[in-house]
Design a protein around this motif. Structure first.
Motif, mmCIF file in Angstrom:
data_model
loop_
_atom_site.group_PDB
_atom_site.id
_atom_site.type_symbol
_atom_site.label_atom_id
_atom_site.label_comp_id
_atom_site.label_asym_id
_atom_site.label_seq_id
_atom_site.Cartn_x
_atom_site.Cartn_y
_atom_site.Cartn_z
ATOM 1 N N SER A 195 54.891 -4.571 41.716
ATOM 2 C CA SER A 195 55.209 -3.728 42.873
ATOM 3 C C SER A 195 55.702 -2.349 42.447
ATOM 4 O O SER A 195 55.373 -1.349 43.092
ATOM 5 C CB SER A 195 56.266 -4.398 43.751
ATOM 6 N N ASP A 252 49.702 -5.221 48.141
ATOM 7 C CA ASP A 252 50.735 -5.901 47.366
ATOM 8 C C ASP A 252 50.995 -7.276 47.959
ATOM 9 O O ASP A 252 51.662 -7.399 48.971
ATOM 10 C CB ASP A 252 52.015 -5.055 47.346
ATOM 11 N N GLU A 253 50.480 -8.298 47.334
ATOM 12 C CA GLU A 253 50.598 -9.691 47.789
ATOM 13 C C GLU A 253 50.366 -9.791 49.285
ATOM 14 O O GLU A 253 51.238 -10.249 50.021
ATOM 15 C CB GLU A 253 51.970 -10.243 47.435
HETATM 16 MG MG LIG Z 1 56.134 -7.515 44.018
#
Ligand SMILES: [Mg+2]
Ligand SMILES: Nc1ncnc2c1ncn2[C@@H]1O[C@H](COP(=O)(O)OP(=O)(O)OP(=O)(O)O)[C@@H](O)[C@H]1O
Length: 331
Positions: free
Chosen positions: A48, A188-189
């Motif tokens: 991240s 991001d995920e």
């Molecule tokens: Mg992350």
């Protein structure tokens, strides 16, 4: 082919009360236009922070120690607030894990998407044009919802976030990210909150969008299997550095970094649901005082004196596929 995104020798610390946390350690990564890349690694490895570096959303305690991030010829580390307003949401977009955090529960989907469309239309860098009519905004909103394959797009505009399933909400966020026709989308995920089937559908949608819109896509995940199934290329990250970068096929078939091999061994075996889930022994190092040499060496069965001393650089394999790169003295 020239790279759309090029990250080289990128090092970043966070200033904390206890000292500098050395989070990113010489990241090397390139992405071509329209390419899909999966970025995987265990929690805390820096996925991240790296993504936020590319979209200019780092906390004030972040300190860039070295390196460069170039996007479409522009130096992202030199961007000021005005430059970011021109890039973020327009040329580079990002979607996050939990759609509910980014959707306003009291506004309809049509209102929220419409706001993004209006703001984008009036943004710096956008072609000077008269304000959009409501009908134009609505038509564009429907077009975007159809692009992310939401059925009955026109009716959806009147609905509220809580009336949508998790997968539908994630699609709405993807639609919002596409308003500015970005060249790079970082997810991001985006799917961790979803069940496995829906997760696979959302990832497959992003792969299709990447191909149709010639959109470069970085899909960040813990789940090597899920991203390898949809991305052409996969980069494996460990403790702030890319340890292996290869085509998804190659990585699944012949991973060369001991950490990637561990990740692969930890994948649940489809044929044997009762097989023990084999993890990698140990945990991420303390990044206030990371190990010298290879950051993986304390957990690595192959570690030698050289690994404790000398940091391996990401380099092509002598005997591997041309684009397969590994940072390991023993690869
Ligand atoms: Mg992350
Ligand atoms: N503002 C901050 N101050 C200090 N350390 C931070 C800060 N933000 C992140 N970190 C540290 O940076 C490291 C990388 O964090 P990051 O969130 O990028 O991990 P990640 O790979 O995205 O993990 P996850 O898979 O859980 O999302 C972690 O050790 C984290 O504790």
């Amino acid at each position: 082919m020239t790279a759309l995104l090029r990250i080289s020798d990128y090092r970043l610390d966070f200033e904390t009360f206890d000292g500098a946390v050395k989070v990113l350690d010489g990241v090397e990564l390139e992405l071509a236009e329209g390419e899909t890349l999966g970025l995987v690694g265990e929690t805390g490895c820096g996925k991240s922070v790296l993504a936020r570096s590319v979209i200019g959303l780092l906390p004030r305690t972040a300190r860039v120690r070295s390196g460069a991030i170039a996007f479409d010829g522009e130096d992202l580390l030199a961007c000021d607030a005005a430059a970011w307003r021109r890039l973020r949401g327009h040329r580079i977009a990002m979607i996050f894990q939990d759609p509910m955090t980014y959707l306003n529960p009291v506004l309809s989907i049509g209102r929220q998407l419409g706001d993004v469309i209006r703001v984008q239309h009036a943004a710096p860098g956008a072609a000077a044009a008269p304000a959009l009519t409501s009908a134009q905004v609505r038509a564009r909103a429907v077009e975007l919802l159809e692009l992310v394959r939401l059925p009955d797009a026109a009716a959806l505009l009147a609905r509220y976030p809580h009336q949508l399933s998790g997968g539908m909400r994630q699609r709405v966020l993807i639609a919002m990210a596409l308003v500015g026709t970005p060249r790079l989308l970082i997810a991001d995920e985006p799917t961790t909150a979803l069940d496995v089937t829906i997760q696979a559908q959302v990832l497959a949608l992003m792969r299709d969008l990447a191909a149709r819109l010639r959109l470069a896509c970085v899909m960040i995940s813990h789940d090597l299997g899920a991203v390898a199934a949809v991305c052409r290329r996969v980069a494996v990250m460990y403790a702030g550095t890319i340890v292996e970068d290869a085509s998804a096929d190659e990585l699944l078939r012949a991973p060369r970094h001991p950490y990637s091999r561990g990740l692969l061994a930890a994948l649940p075996d489809i044929d044997g649901p009762h097989a023990a889930l084999q993890g990698i022994a140990g945990s991420l190092p303390n990044l206030l005082a990371p190990p010298a040499g290879c950051r993986f060496h304390p957990r690595c069965a192959l570690a030698s004196e050289r690994c404790r001393r000398e940091r391996p650089v990401l380099r092509p394999l002598a005997d591997g596929a041309p684009l397969h790169r590994v940072a390991c003295h023993h690869a």
